[in-house]
Design a protein around this motif. Structure first.
Motif, PDB file in Angstrom:
ATOM      1  N   ASN A  78       0.819  -1.215   0.077  1.00 10.57           N
ATOM      2  CA  ASN A  78       0.324  -0.018   0.031  1.00 10.57           C
ATOM      3  C   ASN A  78       1.040   1.322   0.387  1.00 10.57           C
ATOM      4  O   ASN A  78       1.330   1.581  -0.858  1.00 10.57           O
ATOM      5  CB  ASN A  78      -1.098  -0.251   1.479  1.00 10.57           C
ATOM      6  N   ASP A 178      -2.445   2.634  -3.840  1.00 11.28           N
ATOM      7  CA  ASP A 178      -2.273   0.914  -3.275  1.00 11.28           C
ATOM      8  C   ASP A 178      -2.918   0.752  -4.014  1.00 11.28           C
ATOM      9  O   ASP A 178      -4.974   0.289  -4.103  1.00 11.28           O
ATOM     10  CB  ASP A 178      -3.112   1.924  -1.545  1.00 11.28           C
ATOM     11  N   HIS A 365      -6.511   5.974  -8.686  1.00  9.55           N
ATOM     12  CA  HIS A 365      -6.003   7.383  -8.900  1.00  9.55           C
ATOM     13  C   HIS A 365      -4.481   8.018  -9.592  1.00  9.55           C
ATOM     14  O   HIS A 365      -3.695   7.766  -9.718  1.00  9.55           O
ATOM     15  CB  HIS A 365      -4.840   7.023  -7.763  1.00  9.55           C
ATOM     16  N   GLU A 390       0.912  10.498  -7.124  1.00 12.54           N
ATOM     17  CA  GLU A 390       0.630   9.371  -6.306  1.00 12.54           C
ATOM     18  C   GLU A 390       2.053   9.252  -5.073  1.00 12.54           C
ATOM     19  O   GLU A 390       2.538   8.237  -5.236  1.00 12.54           O
ATOM     20  CB  GLU A 390      -0.509   8.418  -5.307  1.00 12.54           C
ATOM     21  N   ASN A 432      -3.665  11.665  -5.393  1.00 15.88           N
ATOM     22  CA  ASN A 432      -4.269  11.068  -3.941  1.00 15.88           C
ATOM     23  C   ASN A 432      -2.710  11.392  -3.241  1.00 15.88           C
ATOM     24  O   ASN A 432      -1.340  10.673  -3.528  1.00 15.88           O
ATOM     25  CB  ASN A 432      -4.345   9.619  -4.197  1.00 15.88           C
ATOM     26  N   GLU A 433      -2.665  11.758  -1.787  1.00 13.64           N
ATOM     27  CA  GLU A 433      -1.721  11.052  -0.685  1.00 13.64           C
ATOM     28  C   GLU A 433      -0.760  11.575  -1.365  1.00 13.64           C
ATOM     29  O   GLU A 433      -0.081  10.903  -1.046  1.00 13.64           O
ATOM     30  CB  GLU A 433      -1.920   9.668  -0.841  1.00 13.64           C
ATOM     31  N   MET A 479     -11.496  12.197   3.111  1.00 14.39           N
ATOM     32  CA  MET A 479     -11.286  11.064   2.806  1.00 14.39           C
ATOM     33  C   MET A 479     -11.310   9.989   4.324  1.00 14.39           C
ATOM     34  O   MET A 479     -11.203  10.696   5.866  1.00 14.39           O
ATOM     35  CB  MET A 479     -10.606   9.929   1.891  1.00 14.39           C
ATOM     36  N   TYR A 480     -12.701   9.612   4.612  1.00 15.95           N
ATOM     37  CA  TYR A 480     -12.500   8.715   5.573  1.00 15.95           C
ATOM     38  C   TYR A 480     -12.858   9.589   6.954  1.00 15.95           C
ATOM     39  O   TYR A 480     -12.679   9.474   7.780  1.00 15.95           O
ATOM     40  CB  TYR A 480     -12.182   7.772   6.161  1.00 15.95           C
ATOM     41  N   GLU A 503     -12.769   9.623  -0.487  1.00 13.82           N
ATOM     42  CA  GLU A 503     -13.308   8.562  -0.245  1.00 13.82           C
ATOM     43  C   GLU A 503     -14.178   8.349   0.804  1.00 13.82           C
ATOM     44  O   GLU A 503     -13.891   8.710   1.998  1.00 13.82           O
ATOM     45  CB  GLU A 503     -12.114   7.537  -0.019  1.00 13.82           C
ATOM     46  N   HIS A 506     -15.165   2.542   3.180  1.00 16.17           N
ATOM     47  CA  HIS A 506     -13.953   1.607   3.415  1.00 16.17           C
ATOM     48  C   HIS A 506     -14.740  -0.324   3.111  1.00 16.17           C
ATOM     49  O   HIS A 506     -14.751  -0.646   3.752  1.00 16.17           O
ATOM     50  CB  HIS A 506     -13.481   1.532   4.284  1.00 16.17           C
ATOM     51  N   TRP A 534     -15.032   3.852  -1.216  1.00 20.62           N
ATOM     52  CA  TRP A 534     -13.266   2.903  -1.410  1.00 20.62           C
ATOM     53  C   TRP A 534     -14.193   1.611  -1.470  1.00 20.62           C
ATOM     54  O   TRP A 534     -14.280   1.785  -0.679  1.00 20.62           O
ATOM     55  CB  TRP A 534     -12.741   3.602  -0.008  1.00 20.62           C
ATOM     56  N   PHE A 585      -5.612  -5.909   2.198  1.00 15.45           N
ATOM     57  CA  PHE A 585      -6.308  -4.714   1.942  1.00 15.45           C
ATOM     58  C   PHE A 585      -6.595  -4.118   0.566  1.00 15.45           C
ATOM     59  O   PHE A 585      -6.650  -3.397   0.469  1.00 15.45           O
ATOM     60  CB  PHE A 585      -4.686  -4.136   2.716  1.00 15.45           C
ATOM     61  N   ASP A 588     -10.962  -4.178  -1.370  1.00 16.56           N
ATOM     62  CA  ASP A 588     -11.911  -3.505  -0.758  1.00 16.56           C
ATOM     63  C   ASP A 588     -12.426  -3.053  -1.729  1.00 16.56           C
ATOM     64  O   ASP A 588     -13.276  -1.430  -1.357  1.00 16.56           O
ATOM     65  CB  ASP A 588     -10.962  -2.814   0.736  1.00 16.56           C
ATOM     66  N   CYS A 959     -10.451   1.533   7.311  1.00 15.99           N
ATOM     67  CA  CYS A 959      -9.932   2.388   6.869  1.00 15.99           C
ATOM     68  C   CYS A 959     -11.250   2.744   7.220  1.00 15.99           C
ATOM     69  O   CYS A 959     -12.130   3.844   6.118  1.00 15.99           O
ATOM     70  CB  CYS A 959      -9.527   2.869   5.547  1.00 15.99           C
TER      71      CYS A 959
HETATM   72  C1  GAL Z   1      -6.716   6.081   1.101  1.00 19.82           C
HETATM   73  C2  GAL Z   1      -6.078   5.999  -0.397  1.00 19.82           C
HETATM   74  C3  GAL Z   1      -6.496   4.417  -0.990  1.00 19.82           C
HETATM   75  C4  GAL Z   1      -6.499   3.431  -0.604  1.00 19.82           C
HETATM   76  C5  GAL Z   1      -7.615   3.702   0.857  1.00 19.82           C
HETATM   77  C6  GAL Z   1      -7.386   1.836   1.896  1.00 19.82           C
HETATM   78  O1  GAL Z   1      -6.185   6.075   2.119  1.00 19.82           O
HETATM   79  O2  GAL Z   1      -6.478   6.813  -1.128  1.00 19.82           O
HETATM   80  O3  GAL Z   1      -5.892   4.537  -1.813  1.00 19.82           O
HETATM   81  O4  GAL Z   1      -5.657   3.059   0.037  1.00 19.82           O
HETATM   82  O5  GAL Z   1      -6.938   4.988   1.283  1.00 19.82           O
HETATM   83  O6  GAL Z   1      -8.050   1.297   1.209  1.00 19.82           O
END
Ligand code: GAL
Length: 983
Positions: A78, A178, A365, A390, A432-433, A479-480, A503, A506, A534, A585, A588, A959
Motif C-alpha cells: 500500500n 495502493d 488514482h 501519488e 492522491n496522498e 477521505m474517511y 473516499e 471502505h 472506496w 487490504f 476492498d 480504514c
Molecule cells: C486511502 C487511499 C486509497 C486506499 C485507501 C484504503 O487512503 O487513498 O488509495 O489506500 O485509503 O484502502
C-alpha cells in the motif's frame, strides 16, 4: 556505442519527464489507426543496462509482464515503496526491464504522410527505438505517449520497433498508489498517419445554453502553415463555419505567426438537450481541416455534451442543479490481466455501476483509458479525473522538491489536455496522498489557466482546512471523515466549499456499515453532497494454488459468482511470495474480482433510488421523484403486499407523472386483509424500456413501507406462556449438562458472543480485544439444571479470560416443539462484543432456508437498507458471501421466522420473538477464523445456525470510522426467545 537513451538514465532523472514525445491533445486517432497489439518478442532483463541478447519469448501487448510467463510477479504494497532507495533513486541492479520488439510494416500509401506511434500506457519508463535508433522517452504510466516516426520509417518498408520498459524509476515514487505493482505495456499500441497539415488539438466548450465553441490548433510538419487552410465542421447535421471575427483578431495580432494555426468554430444550438449523468445526451461533432483547394487534410470526431459545472457557494452545480454525487473510486483491474482492461471490461464495469445507482466515478488514482470516458459520456457518469500522482511513502519530501516539479505539471496538464472535451469530466483532481506543496500549486495554476470551466480538487490540499480559500481545492474532499465532523462543518456557518468525500465507506470484506446513515445525513444537511465509496474492485488475482502463479488470460471460466474454481484462488498481498506486503487490504471493493456484486451494492441501489415511497397518514402513499433531471417515465412498477402469514399479493402500479423533485399522493393499491399479521407494501421498480445499461425489466429499486406492525405475527406465540393443553405431552429432553437433545440438531443451542472477525473487526482493533477477553473460546460451565414439570431451566457460566457471562436457558415444550427463553448477562468489561445470541448445528440434508424477514441478500444491522422484508428462499450454500479472507458472512437481518428443510420437506421451523439477526452457513466462526482464503474452507454437511439477540454493526473501521454507538452490543442483560419445531 552506448545508446543515448540509456546513457541519459531517464529512470533516475526526475526532471526528465519525456524526450521526443509529442504534446498531448484531444484529437482521437483510434479510428483508422493500425493496431500493434498482439504477440511481441520479449525479454525481461534484470536491469536497464543489462545486455539484450538472451532468448526471446513472446509477450502479449497490451498486458503486464507480471501477469504473463515471467519470474517477476505482481506485488502488493500500500504505502511502503517496494524498494529502499530514496527519491529520486531506484534500484541500480534489481530493476526488471522488459524489452518488447516487433516488425512494423509501414503501408506504401503513407508516403508523404506524418507517421505517429502511440503507446497507450507503459510503466514506469518507456524508451522507444526504431531500427536501433533512439526515438524518445516517456514517463506517466497511465497516459498515452506519442512519437513521430516519419523520419525513422520508410513507407512500403519494414522497421523494427523496440519498446523498452523500465519498471522502477524516479517516477515510481510518484506512482505509489495502493494497488498491485506491475510492469509492462498495459494499454494498446497504435500506429497512424496524418497529412503533414493536421489538427494538433481541438478544444470544445459546450454550455447548457447551447453555446458551442471549438478552438482548433493546426500544425504542419514543414513548420510554416501553407496559405489558405480553413476549418469547417458539423454538429449532428448542423453546419459549423469558421468564426471570422476570431480570424480577424488573429490576423491583427502580431504575436500570431505563420507557425501557429488557430481557428475557431462557433454556433448556438437551439433547444439543446443538455448532458447530465441522468440524461447523457451526446451530439456528434466533426471538425474538418481543409487545404486551400478545399480538399480535406484532417478530420477529428467527437461525441460532445452540452453542460455547465460550477461551484457556487458550498454547492457543486451541474446545469444549475445541486446534484448528489453517488460515487465510487475505480482502479483499472482484471483478475486475469492485472491492469489491462478491454473496452468490454470497462463497459461491464460501468453498466454494473449504473444498475446499482452510482452516478460518479473518481479515476483513482490516475487517468483511465480513453474508452472509460467514452463510456462515462455515453452512459452518464460524473467523473473526477485524477492525475497519476501519488507519492505516498515520500510525500512530504516530494511535494516541494523542485526536481519533481516538471512531473507534477506534466502529469496534470497532460490529463487535462487529453480529457478536456469530455462532458463526463466535471472535476479535475491533482492526484492522491502526496502531501501538499509548491509542486501542487504549480499544477493547479496550469489547470486554472487552461480550463477555468471546471472545479479542481485535491484531498491533500483540502486537508489543510475544508474552508480554506487559498488552497488548491475548490471542493472540501476529505477521505474517511467521521460523519459527525462533516455534519458539524456544514452546520458551523463556516463552510465555504461543497463537501464531497473523495473516499468514504471502505468496502474491505464484509463492510460498508452505516452507509444509509451517511446518506440520511447527506440528504438532510445542505452543504453535504455525497462522496466516493472506496472502492469498486476487490483486486484478487486469479492464482493457481498448485504452482502459485497468476493464471493469466487463459483463466476465463475458472470462476463464477465471486468464487474461484477448485484448485484456484483469489490471490492478495503475500500470495506471490512477497516478503513485505499489505495482505488483503487490496481486496476492498464493492465487487468481487469477477465483478460479482457484494451485498452492499443492493443497499447502495436502494439509497440511490430514483423514486421514494412513504406512508401518507394511513390514507395513501407519497411517491416522490428523487432525481435531478428526468421524470419517472423510464420506470415501471409492481406493488407487492407482503403478509406475515406467507401471502404476497401483487398489482400493477401506475407511476405518477412527476417532474424532478415532485411528489404525489397515490391511493393504496391493494386492500389490506384484516387477517394475515404484519404487512409490508413493496414497490418493485424496473426499467420500462431497453436502456444502454439495462434491458427492459431490470430491477432498479424496491422501496417499501410498513402497513401494519406485527401484533398478530405467528411468533407472538412464543411470548405466551407455554401451552399446557393435552397436545403437549412430551417433556423437553436435555442431557446432564442441560444441553437440548433434539433429533435434528447435532450441536445443541449454546451462547455465542463471537463472530469470525471481519476485516473491520481486525483492523479496527475490536477482534484483538475480543480475543484478549477470550470471547473466541468461552468455556461453558453448568451451574444448575433444574427440571420443573416438562420444562428444564439451565444456568450456565461462560468464562472468558477476563469476565464471566451468566446465561439462563429455559426449555419449555410447546406444540410440535420446544420454546427456548434465554437470558445472558454480560459483565461491564465486555462493553462491545460482536454478538449475543444462540448457536446450534443441524443434521445434514437441511439445504433450503425459507424465511420471513429482510432479504434476499445478506444484511446486517447497519447495512440493511436494500433488503426488503419479504418471504425469501435460498439454498443454504447460496446464503454465504465468499469474502476473500473468510470472515463473518451470510447474515440476514430482521428475520421473524424461518424453516430449514430437506428435499422431502422435512426439517425444522424456528420462530423468533422479534425480528433478529440470523445466519445459516456451513461454517463455524472458528472455521472461518482459521483460514486465510476462501478455497481453504471445508464446508460442514449440516448447518451452523446463529440467532442473535444483538449483533454488532459492521462499520468501516478497516480504514475509517467504526459503526455508530447505536449499532454496538452493550454489556448488561440481553433476553431473547424462540421456538424450534419439527416440520
Ligand atoms: C486511502 C487511499 C486509497 C486506499 C485507501 C484504503 O487512503 O487513498 O488509495 O489506500 O485509503 O484502502
Amino acid at each position: 556505442m552506448t545508446d543515448p537513451l540509456l546513457a541519459l538514465r531517464p529512470w533516475d532523472a526526475p526532471e526528465v519527464t519525456s524526450w521526443g514525445r509529442l504534446p498531448m491533445n484531444a484529437v482521437d486517432r483510434r479510428a483508422g489507426a493500425h493496431s500493434l497489439d498482439g504477440g511481441w518478442r520479449f525479454q525481461l532483463l534484470s536491469a536497464p543496462h543489462a545486455p539484450v541478447g538472451g532468448a526471446w519469448s513472446t509477450a502479449t501487448v497490451p498486458g503486464a509482464w507480471t501477469m504473463q510467463d515471467t519470474d517477476d510477479l505482481p506485488r502488493y504494497l500500500n504505502v511502503r515503496m517496494p524498494f529502499a532507495e530514496f527519491p529520486p533513486r531506484s534500484p541500480a541492479e534489481d530493476n526488471p526491464t522488459g524489452v518488447y520488439e516487433r516488425e512494423i510494416d509501414v503501408p506504401a500509401g503513407w508516403a508523404g504522410r506524418r507517421i505517429v506511434l502511440q503507446v497507450g500506457a507503459a510503466e514506469s519508463v518507456l524508451l522507444v527505438h526504431v531500427d536501433g535508433r533512439p526515438v524518445g522517452v516517456s514517463k506517466d504510466s497511465h497516459l498515452a505517449a506519442e512519437f513521430e516516426l516519419t523520419e525513422f520509417v520508410r513507407p512500403g518498408g519494414r522497421a523494427v520497433l523496440r519498446l523498452t520498459v523500465v519498471k522502477w524509476s524516479d517516477a515510481s515514487h510518484l506512482e505509489d498508489q495502493d494497488h498491485w505493482w506491475h510492469g509492462g505495456i498495459t494499454r494498446s499500441v497504435l500506429l497512424y498517419a496524418t497529412d503533414p497539415l493536421y489538427l494538433a488539438d481541438v478544444d470544445v466548450r459546450a454550455g447548457r445554453d447551447g453555446e458551442l465553441r471549438v478552438d482548433c490548433r493546426v500544425r504542419d510538419t514543414g513548420g510554416a502553415l501553407p496559405a489558405g487552410w480553413y476549418l469547417d465542421g458539423e454538429l449532428d447535421g448542423l453546419a459549423l463555419a469558421q468564426d471570422t471575427a476570431f480570424d480577424r483578431e488573429n490576423a491583427e495580432d502580431e504575436r500570431v505567426s505563420a507557425f501557429l494555426g488557430e481557428a475557431r468554430l462557433r454556433t448556438r444550438v437551439p433547444e439543446v438537450r443538455p448532458w447530465t449523468a441522468e440524461t447523457p445526451e451526446l451530439y456528434g461533432l466533426t471538425v474538418r481541416l481543409h487545404r486551400a483547394d478545399g480538399t480535406v487534410a484532417d478530420t477529428s470526431r467527437h461525441r460532445i455534451g452540452f453542460r455547465d459545472v460550477a461551484v457556487v457557494g458550498r454547492d457543486l452545480l451541474v446545469n444549475g442543479e445541486r446534484v448528489y454525487i453517488r460515487g465510487v473510486n475505480r482502479h483499472d483491474f482484471h483478475p486475469l490481466t492485472g491492469r489491462t482492461v478491454t473496452y468490454d471490461d470497462l463497459r461491464a464495469d460501468l453498466v454494473l455501476l449504473k444498475r446499482f445507482g452510482f452516478n460518479a466515478i473518481r479515476t483513482a488514482h490516475y487517468p483511465g483509458d480513453p474508452a472509460l470516458y467514452d463510456l462515462a459520456d455515453e452512459l452518464g457518469f460524473y467523473v473526477v479525473d485524477e492525475a497519476d500522482i501519488e507519492s505516498h511513502d515520500h510525500a512530504h519530501e516530494i511535494a516541494d522538491d523542485p526536481r519533481h516539479l516538471n512531473a507534477f505539471v506534466d502529469r496534470v496538464s497532460r490529463m487535462v489536455l487529453r480529457d478536456k472535451n469530455r462532458p463526463s469530466v466535471v472535476i479535475w483532481s491533482l492526484g492522491n496522498e502526496s502531501d501538499y506543496g509548491a509542486n501542487h500549486d504549480a499544477a493547479a495554476g496550469w489547470v486554472r489557466r487552461h480550463d477555468p470551466s471546471r472545479p479542481l480538487q485535491y484531498e491533500g490540499a483540502a486537508k489543510r482546512g475544508w474552508a480554506d480559500p487559498e488552497v488548491a481545492s475548490d471542493i472540501a474532499c476529505p477521505m474517511y471523515a467521521p460523519l459527525e465532523e462533516c455534519v458539524a462543518h456544514a452546520l458551523s456557518g463556516k463552510q465555504t466549499k461543497p463537501l464531497i468525500q473523495c473516499e468514504y465507506s471502505h468496502a474491505m470484506g464484509n463492510s460498508n456499515g452505516t452507509l444509509a446513515d451517511h446518506w440520511a445525513a447527506i440528504e438532510a444537511t445542505p452543504g453535504l453532497q455525497g462522496g466516493f465509496i472506496w472502492e469498486f474492485w476487490d483486486h484478487g488475482i486469479l492464482q493457481s494454488v498448485n504452482d502459485g502463479r497468476p493464471v493469466g488470460r487463459g483463466g476465463a471460466g475458472l470462476y463464477d459468482n465471486g468464487v474461484a474454481a477448485p484448485g484456484y484462488r483469489w490471490a492478495y498481498g503475500g500470495d506471490f511470495g512477497e516478503k513485505d506486503h499489505d495482505g488483503a487490504f487490496v481486496a476492498d471493493g464493492v465487487v468481487f474480482p469477477d465483478r460479482t456484486p457484494k451485498p452492499v451494492m443492493y443497499e447502495h441501489r436502494e439509497l440511490a433510488a430514483p423514486l421514494r415511497l412513504e406512508l401518507f397518514r394511513h390514507e395513501g402513499l407519497v411517491v416522490s421523484n428523487h432525481q435531478h433531471f428526468r421524470g419517472l417515465d423510464w420506470l415501471r412498477g409492481t406493488w407487492e403486499l407482503v403478509l406475515a402469514d406467507g401471502r404476497t399479493l401483487t398489482a400493477a402500479a401506475e407511476l405518477p407523472a412527476l417532474l424532478p423533485g415532485e411528489t404525489a399522493v397515490v391511493p393504496f393499491p391493494l386492500a389490506l386483509p384484516p387477517d394475515g399479521g404484519e404487512a409490508w407494501l413493496t414497490l418493485r421498480v424496473t426499467t420500462a424500456e431497453d436502456l444502454a445499461w439495462a434491458p427492459r425489466g431490470t430491477e432498479v429499486c424496491t422501496p417499501q413501507v410498513l402497513l401494519r406492525a406485527g401484533a398478530q405475527a405467528p411468533e407472538a406465540a412464543v411470548r405466551e406462556p407455554a401451552a399446557t393443553g393435552p397436545a403437549v405431552t412430551r417433556p423437553v429432553e436435555a442431557d446432564a449438562d442441560g444441553l437440548l437433545v433434539h433429533p435434528l440438531l447435532t450441536v445443541a443451542p449454546t451462547l455465542s458472543l463471537w463472530r469470525a472477525p471481519t476485516d473491520n473487526d481486525e483492523l479496527g482493533g475490536m477482534a484483538p480485544r475480543w480475543r484478549a477477553w477470550g470471547l473466541d473460546s468461552l468455556v461453558r460451565k453448568v451451574v444448575s439444571v433444574r427440571r420443573e414439570g416438562p420444562s428444564v431451566t439451565v444456568l450456565a457460566e461462560y468464562a472468558g479470560t477476563t469476565g464471566v457471562v451468566r446465561h439462563r436457558q429455559v426449555l419449555t415444550p410447546v406444540e410440535g416443539g420446544v420454546r427456548i427463553d434465554e437470558q445472558a448477562e454480560l459483565p461491564a468489561e465486555f462493553d462491545d462484543v460482536a454478538r449475543v445470541g444462540t448457536v446450534f448445528e443441524t443434521v445434514a440434508g437441511l439445504d433450503l432456508l425459507e424465511w420471513f424477514g429482510q432479504g434476499p441478500w445478506e444484511s446486517y444491522p447497519d447495512r440493511s437498507g436494500g433488503a426488503p422484508v419479504g418471504h425469501h428462499a435460498l439454498p443454504v450454500d447460496a446464503l454465504f458471501t465468499p469474502y476473500l479472507r473468510p470472515q463473518e458472512s451470510g447474515g440476514r437481518h430482521g428475520v421473524r421466522h424461518f424453516t430449514l428443510s430437506a428435499s422431502d420437506a422435512t426439517g425444522l421451523a424456528v420462530a423468533l420473538d422479534e425480528p433478529r439477526q440470523v445466519s445459516v452457513t456451513r461454517y463455524r466462526a472458528e472455521d472461518l477464523t482459521a483460514v486465510a482464503h476462501h478455497d481453504e474452507l471445508v464446508p460442514r454437511a449440516g448447518c451452523v445456525v446463529h440467532l442473535d439477540a444483538a449483533h454488532r454493526g459492521l462499520g468501516t473501521a478497516s480504514c475509517g470510522p467504526d459503526t455508530f454507538p447505536s449499532y454496538l452490543v452493550a454489556p448488561g442483560v440481553h433476553r431473547w426467545s424462540w421456538t424450534l419445531r419439527v416440520l
